[in-house]
Design a protein around this motif. Structure first.
Motif, short mmCIF file in Angstrom:
data_model
loop_
_atom_site.label_atom_id
_atom_site.label_comp_id
_atom_site.label_asym_id
_atom_site.label_seq_id
_atom_site.Cartn_x
_atom_site.Cartn_y
_atom_site.Cartn_z
N GLU A 281 -3.23 10.69 -0.61
CA GLU A 281 -3.92 9.48 -1.23
C GLU A 281 -3.10 8.35 -1.39
O GLU A 281 -1.92 8.40 -1.30
N ARG A 282 -3.71 7.37 -1.61
CA ARG A 282 -3.00 6.13 -1.41
C ARG A 282 -3.73 5.04 -2.38
O ARG A 282 -4.64 5.27 -2.97
N TRP A 283 -2.82 3.94 -2.92
CA TRP A 283 -3.11 3.13 -3.83
C TRP A 283 -2.43 1.61 -3.13
O TRP A 283 -1.22 1.48 -2.58
N SER B 242 2.92 8.78 -9.02
CA SER B 242 2.15 7.34 -9.30
C SER B 242 2.98 6.02 -8.95
O SER B 242 4.23 6.41 -8.70
N ARG C 54 0.83 -1.23 0.08
CA ARG C 54 0.07 0.12 0.02
C ARG C 54 1.02 1.30 0.05
O ARG C 54 1.78 1.33 0.91
N LEU D 43 -1.40 9.97 -7.68
CA LEU D 43 -1.79 10.09 -6.11
C LEU D 43 -1.18 11.28 -5.95
O LEU D 43 -0.16 11.75 -5.78
N ARG E 180 -1.70 -2.71 -4.20
CA ARG E 180 -1.93 -3.94 -4.97
C ARG E 180 -1.28 -5.20 -4.11
O ARG E 180 -0.41 -5.12 -3.47
N SER F 24 -0.82 3.10 -11.45
CA SER F 24 -1.95 3.45 -10.65
C SER F 24 -2.46 4.93 -11.07
O SER F 24 -1.86 5.51 -11.95
N GLU F 25 -3.59 5.30 -10.64
CA GLU F 25 -3.90 6.77 -10.86
C GLU F 25 -3.02 7.74 -10.33
O GLU F 25 -2.07 7.24 -9.55
#
Ligand code: CU
Length: 111
Positions: free
Chosen positions: A81-83, A63, A52, A77, A85, A74-75
């Motif tokens: 914000e977080r992303w 990104s 994360r 960030l 996988r 990713s979009e």
């Protein structure tokens, strides 16, 4: 009198909510994006693990881009914000930041 109280406190300390979100019990490794770098930039985890990324910059967006997998990205960030996988196959996954290719990281997934 104190013994039942201790017991109930111990029970309250248990995590009753565990498992209420799919995948929550799988290990999650946090990566911080700050000062134009991924920290830590090398991670080892097992199949099923999740990474994360959280953008902790004040202003800069980033990104997460995996160039060897057809450019999975990713979009963008923005700060805060977080992303994430989840990795379901063993292997080495180098990645960069889309707008800042000098930023590098890698994830090694083992069985
Ligand atoms: Cu970047």
């Amino acid at each position: 009198m104190w013994l039942p109280l201790l017991c109930s406190a111990a029970l309250t300390g248990m995590p009753p909510a565990r498992g209420d979100v799919a995948g929550e019990t799988e290990p999650v490794v946090d990566v911080s994006i700050e000062n134009y770098s991924f920290r830590p930039n090398e991670i080892a985890l097992r199949i099923g693990g999740t990474v994360r990324w959280t953008n902790r910059e004040k202003r800069t967006s980033h990104s997460v881009l995996f160039p060897v997998e057809g450019g999975l990205e990713s979009e963008r960030l923005f700060p805060g914000e977080r992303w994430q996988r989840t990795f379901t196959q063993a292997g080495t996954y180098p990645y960069t930041c889309g707008p800042h290719p000098e930023m590098k990281g890698s994830i090694v997934v083992s069985e």
